[in-house]
Write a protein that holds these residues in place. Structure first.
Motif, PDB file in Angstrom:
ATOM      1  N   THR A   1     -25.597  -1.945  15.492  1.00  0.00           N
ATOM      2  CA  THR A   1     -25.688  -0.922  16.533  1.00  0.00           C
ATOM      3  C   THR A   1     -24.465  -0.019  16.453  1.00  0.00           C
ATOM      4  OG1 THR A   1     -24.601  -2.389  18.118  1.00  0.00           O
ATOM      5  CG2 THR A   1     -27.018  -2.410  18.071  1.00  0.00           C
ATOM      6  N   GLY A   2     -24.540   1.118  17.152  1.00  0.00           N
ATOM      7  CA  GLY A   2     -23.424   2.043  17.164  1.00  0.00           C
ATOM      8  C   GLY A   2     -23.136   2.595  15.789  1.00  0.00           C
ATOM      9  N   VAL A   3     -21.886   2.585  15.405  1.00  0.00           N
ATOM     10  CA  VAL A   3     -21.480   3.162  14.132  1.00  0.00           C
ATOM     11  C   VAL A   3     -22.057   2.403  12.934  1.00  0.00           C
ATOM     12  CG1 VAL A   3     -19.351   1.839  13.870  1.00  0.00           C
ATOM     13  CG2 VAL A   3     -19.488   4.167  12.929  1.00  0.00           C
TER      14      VAL A   3
ATOM     15  N   GLU B   1     -13.619  -6.000  -2.438  1.00  0.00           N
ATOM     16  CA  GLU B   1     -13.584  -4.659  -1.858  1.00  0.00           C
ATOM     17  C   GLU B   1     -14.824  -3.890  -2.302  1.00  0.00           C
ATOM     18  OE1 GLU B   1     -10.886  -1.634  -3.543  1.00  0.00           O
ATOM     19  OE2 GLU B   1     -10.007  -3.312  -4.658  1.00  0.00           O
ATOM     20  N   ASP B   2     -15.270  -2.981  -1.422  1.00  0.00           N
ATOM     21  CA  ASP B   2     -16.460  -2.188  -1.728  1.00  0.00           C
ATOM     22  C   ASP B   2     -16.576  -1.069  -0.715  1.00  0.00           C
ATOM     23  OD1 ASP B   2     -18.637  -1.383  -3.150  1.00  0.00           O
ATOM     24  OD2 ASP B   2     -19.949  -3.013  -2.527  1.00  0.00           O
ATOM     25  N   SER B   3     -17.496  -0.144  -0.984  1.00  0.00           N
ATOM     26  CA  SER B   3     -17.786   0.944  -0.054  1.00  0.00           C
ATOM     27  C   SER B   3     -19.292   1.108   0.044  1.00  0.00           C
ATOM     28  CB  SER B   3     -17.130   2.242  -0.515  1.00  0.00           C
ATOM     29  OG  SER B   3     -17.634   2.638  -1.775  1.00  0.00           O
ATOM     30  N   TYR B   4     -19.757   1.555   1.206  1.00  0.00           N
ATOM     31  CA  TYR B   4     -21.184   1.711   1.480  1.00  0.00           C
ATOM     32  C   TYR B   4     -21.428   3.072   2.132  1.00  0.00           C
ATOM     33  CZ  TYR B   4     -20.704  -3.403   1.333  1.00  0.00           C
ATOM     34  OH  TYR B   4     -20.378  -4.690   0.979  1.00  0.00           O
ATOM     35  N   GLU B   5     -22.510   3.672   1.770  1.00  0.00           N
ATOM     36  CA  GLU B   5     -22.952   4.903   2.425  1.00  0.00           C
ATOM     37  C   GLU B   5     -24.306   4.648   3.072  1.00  0.00           C
ATOM     38  OE1 GLU B   5     -22.968   8.180  -0.250  1.00  0.00           O
ATOM     39  OE2 GLU B   5     -20.787   8.166  -0.560  1.00  0.00           O
ATOM     40  N   TYR B   6     -24.432   5.033   4.330  1.00  0.00           N
ATOM     41  CA  TYR B   6     -25.687   4.830   5.035  1.00  0.00           C
ATOM     42  C   TYR B   6     -25.793   5.870   6.148  1.00  0.00           C
ATOM     43  CZ  TYR B   6     -22.590   2.376   8.291  1.00  0.00           C
ATOM     44  OH  TYR B   6     -21.565   2.054   9.145  1.00  0.00           O
ATOM     45  N   SER B   7     -26.977   6.010   6.711  1.00  0.00           N
ATOM     46  CA  SER B   7     -27.194   6.997   7.774  1.00  0.00           C
ATOM     47  C   SER B   7     -28.277   6.530   8.717  1.00  0.00           C
ATOM     48  CB  SER B   7     -27.579   8.348   7.170  1.00  0.00           C
ATOM     49  OG  SER B   7     -28.798   8.238   6.447  1.00  0.00           O
ATOM     50  N   TYR B   8     -28.340   7.188   9.882  1.00  0.00           N
ATOM     51  CA  TYR B   8     -29.395   6.909  10.841  1.00  0.00           C
ATOM     52  C   TYR B   8     -29.658   8.172  11.666  1.00  0.00           C
ATOM     53  CZ  TYR B   8     -25.631   6.416  14.305  1.00  0.00           C
ATOM     54  OH  TYR B   8     -24.539   6.638  15.116  1.00  0.00           O
ATOM     55  N   VAL B   9     -30.828   8.268  12.246  1.00  0.00           N
ATOM     56  CA  VAL B   9     -31.205   9.424  13.056  1.00  0.00           C
ATOM     57  C   VAL B   9     -30.675   9.228  14.472  1.00  0.00           C
ATOM     58  CG1 VAL B   9     -33.119  10.741  14.022  1.00  0.00           C
ATOM     59  CG2 VAL B   9     -33.277   9.836  11.681  1.00  0.00           C
ATOM     60  N   TYR B  10     -29.807  10.130  14.909  1.00  0.00           N
ATOM     61  CA  TYR B  10     -29.269   9.991  16.266  1.00  0.00           C
ATOM     62  C   TYR B  10     -29.935  10.958  17.241  1.00  0.00           C
ATOM     63  CZ  TYR B  10     -26.377  14.242  15.883  1.00  0.00           C
ATOM     64  OH  TYR B  10     -25.935  15.553  15.764  1.00  0.00           O
ATOM     65  N   SER B  11     -30.701  11.943  16.704  1.00  0.00           N
ATOM     66  CA  SER B  11     -31.473  12.850  17.559  1.00  0.00           C
ATOM     67  C   SER B  11     -32.842  13.025  16.913  1.00  0.00           C
ATOM     68  CB  SER B  11     -30.768  14.199  17.723  1.00  0.00           C
ATOM     69  OG  SER B  11     -31.563  15.087  18.480  1.00  0.00           O
TER      70      SER B  11
ATOM     71  N   LYS C   1     -29.047  13.590  11.809  1.00  0.00           N
ATOM     72  CA  LYS C   1     -28.639  12.283  11.303  1.00  0.00           C
ATOM     73  C   LYS C   1     -27.129  12.097  11.396  1.00  0.00           C
ATOM     74  CE  LYS C   1     -32.440  11.607   8.018  1.00  0.00           C
ATOM     75  NZ  LYS C   1     -32.787  11.324   6.605  1.00  0.00           N
ATOM     76  N   SER C   2     -26.749  10.837  11.497  1.00  0.00           N
ATOM     77  CA  SER C   2     -25.339  10.457  11.429  1.00  0.00           C
ATOM     78  C   SER C   2     -25.116   9.793  10.071  1.00  0.00           C
ATOM     79  CB  SER C   2     -24.979   9.491  12.556  1.00  0.00           C
ATOM     80  OG  SER C   2     -23.642   9.056  12.433  1.00  0.00           O
ATOM     81  N   HIS C   3     -24.099  10.282   9.349  1.00  0.00           N
ATOM     82  CA  HIS C   3     -23.815   9.788   7.991  1.00  0.00           C
ATOM     83  C   HIS C   3     -22.485   9.027   8.001  1.00  0.00           C
ATOM     84  CE1 HIS C   3     -26.987  12.536   6.573  1.00  0.00           C
ATOM     85  NE2 HIS C   3     -26.455  13.408   7.441  1.00  0.00           N
ATOM     86  N   GLN C   4     -22.506   7.811   7.496  1.00  0.00           N
ATOM     87  CA  GLN C   4     -21.301   6.972   7.490  1.00  0.00           C
ATOM     88  C   GLN C   4     -20.897   6.588   6.070  1.00  0.00           C
ATOM     89  OE1 GLN C   4     -22.684   7.453  11.071  1.00  0.00           O
ATOM     90  NE2 GLN C   4     -23.914   6.025   9.866  1.00  0.00           N
ATOM     91  N   ASN C   5     -19.607   6.532   5.871  1.00  0.00           N
ATOM     92  CA  ASN C   5     -19.027   5.992   4.632  1.00  0.00           C
ATOM     93  C   ASN C   5     -18.109   4.839   5.043  1.00  0.00           C
ATOM     94  OD1 ASN C   5     -17.877   5.411   2.197  1.00  0.00           O
ATOM     95  ND2 ASN C   5     -17.114   7.463   1.793  1.00  0.00           N
ATOM     96  N   LEU C   6     -18.531   3.598   4.728  1.00  0.00           N
ATOM     97  CA  LEU C   6     -17.779   2.404   5.136  1.00  0.00           C
ATOM     98  C   LEU C   6     -17.014   1.860   3.937  1.00  0.00           C
ATOM     99  CD1 LEU C   6     -19.055  -0.527   7.329  1.00  0.00           C
ATOM    100  CD2 LEU C   6     -17.919  -1.005   5.169  1.00  0.00           C
TER     101      LEU C   6
ATOM    102  N   GLU D   1     -12.841   0.492   7.289  1.00  0.00           N
ATOM    103  CA  GLU D   1     -12.745   1.856   7.784  1.00  0.00           C
ATOM    104  C   GLU D   1     -14.109   2.525   7.673  1.00  0.00           C
ATOM    105  OE1 GLU D   1      -9.829   3.694   5.356  1.00  0.00           O
ATOM    106  OE2 GLU D   1      -8.211   2.307   5.944  1.00  0.00           O
ATOM    107  N   VAL D   2     -14.449   3.333   8.693  1.00  0.00           N
ATOM    108  CA  VAL D   2     -15.725   4.053   8.698  1.00  0.00           C
ATOM    109  C   VAL D   2     -15.472   5.519   8.982  1.00  0.00           C
ATOM    110  CG1 VAL D   2     -18.012   4.264   9.727  1.00  0.00           C
ATOM    111  CG2 VAL D   2     -16.956   2.000   9.498  1.00  0.00           C
ATOM    112  N   ASP D   3     -15.858   6.395   8.013  1.00  0.00           N
ATOM    113  CA  ASP D   3     -15.864   7.846   8.220  1.00  0.00           C
ATOM    114  C   ASP D   3     -17.264   8.248   8.655  1.00  0.00           C
ATOM    115  OD1 ASP D   3     -13.214   8.726   7.541  1.00  0.00           O
ATOM    116  OD2 ASP D   3     -13.672   8.124   5.492  1.00  0.00           O
ATOM    117  N   GLN D   4     -17.361   8.956   9.784  1.00  0.00           N
ATOM    118  CA  GLN D   4     -18.671   9.334  10.319  1.00  0.00           C
ATOM    119  C   GLN D   4     -18.778  10.858  10.447  1.00  0.00           C
ATOM    120  OE1 GLN D   4     -19.512   8.694  14.570  1.00  0.00           O
ATOM    121  NE2 GLN D   4     -21.366   7.560  13.939  1.00  0.00           N
TER     122      GLN D   4
END
Length: 406
Positions: free
Chosen positions: A230-232, A273-283, A289-294, A337-340
């Protein structure tokens, strides 16, 4: 994950139930003097066995002491004797000043621990009883504790006089009054008698605890998981990334004969260590969409305490095993860390989540021993990785290679 752990748990239980049977090559000499070769269900007995299970082909028999002269299994010989056994009460709660000295005629199996001019045997029920045989003379070495009228324990060390009578034909060997009624001490003095006249003889004590130590290196596939995204973290789908571990181990064997059960301590270093990119529809209405880089990294020093069971039936060259135990990880460094970035929003959000200082886990593994090498696979599950989320998990499948210095 729960299904995997449940399956592995059931697998372990079935193995432990199966482990009660351990037929290995052995032989028996019947009461009539016939030698039979086959397999004996060897249990690395601490208490002297009341009976043994012998298998020859499809035939399985139960032998009690009255049916055998002796049996041999795992390079150990047990003889059968009908003899007098000291059964004087030795439980302090039941003893009193008038506790009588009692003997009982019994037919039992006892383990031969010294072979020579004088043979030494051990029978164990609630305590150790030692028997000696010299020629036609077979008797128990008598030792007991007695309670005096002023409630003090007084040892009766009759065995010292018995031994000195047996040693009378060797002037260089004598049982001293300080000799204790213990296996190693009795073995030493009797072996010295059996080597009477050999000036270069020296008794070699056996190691009481068998142990091993070495190093290991491993590589794994590690997965960061959230029970609730949920959330970020909405839209996050876990993937496996490569992790590494290296360290050393120390192993103590519980049964030193077949080296089946052992307790294993491991001190190691773990890194991922690793990084992930994912997104979800916030409206949904505007399809924003909200795009995250974790980005995630973690390095720990860890201590594993494992119990290992080996399927060692006859000291074979390749030995499979199962193992399980807890894991304690101390975080050296790490962060998440999460860039949104949200559609139609100019300002990006940046989040930093702290890792726990101590992370607890559980490990289940399988593998094989091949000479000095150990090759295995472990499933590792860690919970409560992050401070903010108790349900954050870190799960791994690790392939490991260990090398023993012993």
């Amino acid at each position: 994950m729960r299904i995997k752990i449940s399956f592995l748990g059931l697998f372990f239980i079935s193995v432990l139930m199966h482990a009660q049977n351990n037929f290995i090559p052995g032989s028996v000499i019947t009461a009539e003097g016939t030698t039979r070769n086959g397999e004996i269900n060897f249990q690395d007995w601490k208490r002297s066995p009341k009976q043994i299970e012998f298998r020859n082909g499809n035939e399985t028999m139960i032998y009690t002491p009255d049916l055998l002269q002796e049996f041999t299994v795992n390079q150990e010989t047990y003889i059968s004797r009908y003899t007098s056994l000291d059964v004087t009460e030795q439980n302090l709660d039941k003893m009193h000043a008038d506790t009588p000295v009692e003997f009982m005629d019994v037919h039992v199996f006892m383990k031969q621990i010294v072979r020579g001019t004088i043979n030494l045997f051990e029978y164990f029920d609630s305590r150790s009883h030692y028997f000696v045989e010299k020629g036609d003379d077979f008797r128990e070495l008598n030792y007991r504790q007695m309670l005096t009228k002023d409630s003090k324990l007084r040892p009766q060390k009759n065995f010292i006089g018995q031994l000195n009578l047996l040693f009378s034909d060797c002037k260089s060997v004598k049982a001293s009054n300080s000799l204790d009624y213990k296996r190693e001490e009795l073995m030493e003095v009797i072996e010295k008698y059996n080597h009477c006249g050999e000036t270069d003889y020296k008794f070699k004590k056996k190691n009481k605890i068998k142990s091993d130590y070495g190093v290991f290196v491993g590589v794994g596939l590690t997965q960061l998981k959230f029970e609730r995204t949920t959330g970020v973290f909405e839209g996050f789908e876990p993937e496996h990334t490569v992790s590494y571990n290296v360290g050393g181990f120390y192993e103590i064997f519980i049964n030193d004969q077949l080296k089946k059960w052992s307790v294993l301590g491991e001190l190691g270093y773990f890194s991922v260590e690793d990084s992930y990119e994912y997104s979800y529809v916030y409206s949904a209405a505007l399809d924003y969409k909200s795009h995250q880089n974790l980005k995630f990294d973690l390095s720990t020093i860890y201590l594993n305490l494992m119990v290992r069971y080996r399927f060692n039936t006859n000291n074979q060259k390749i030995v499979p095993f199962l193992e399980a135990g807890p894991s304690f990880n101390y975080s050296l460094s790490g962060s998440m860390e999460v860039d949104q970035h949200k559609d139609n929003v100019e300002v990006d959000n940046y989040y930093v989540f702290e890792l726990r200082d101590v992370i607890y886990g559980l490990q289940l593994g399988v593998g094989v021993d091949i000479a000095k090498f150990n090759v295995g696979i472990r499933y590792v599950t860690n919970s409560k990785v992050l401070n903010f989320a108790d349900r954050t998990g870190l799960n791994s499948f690790n392939a490991r290679v260990s090398y023993s210095f012993n």
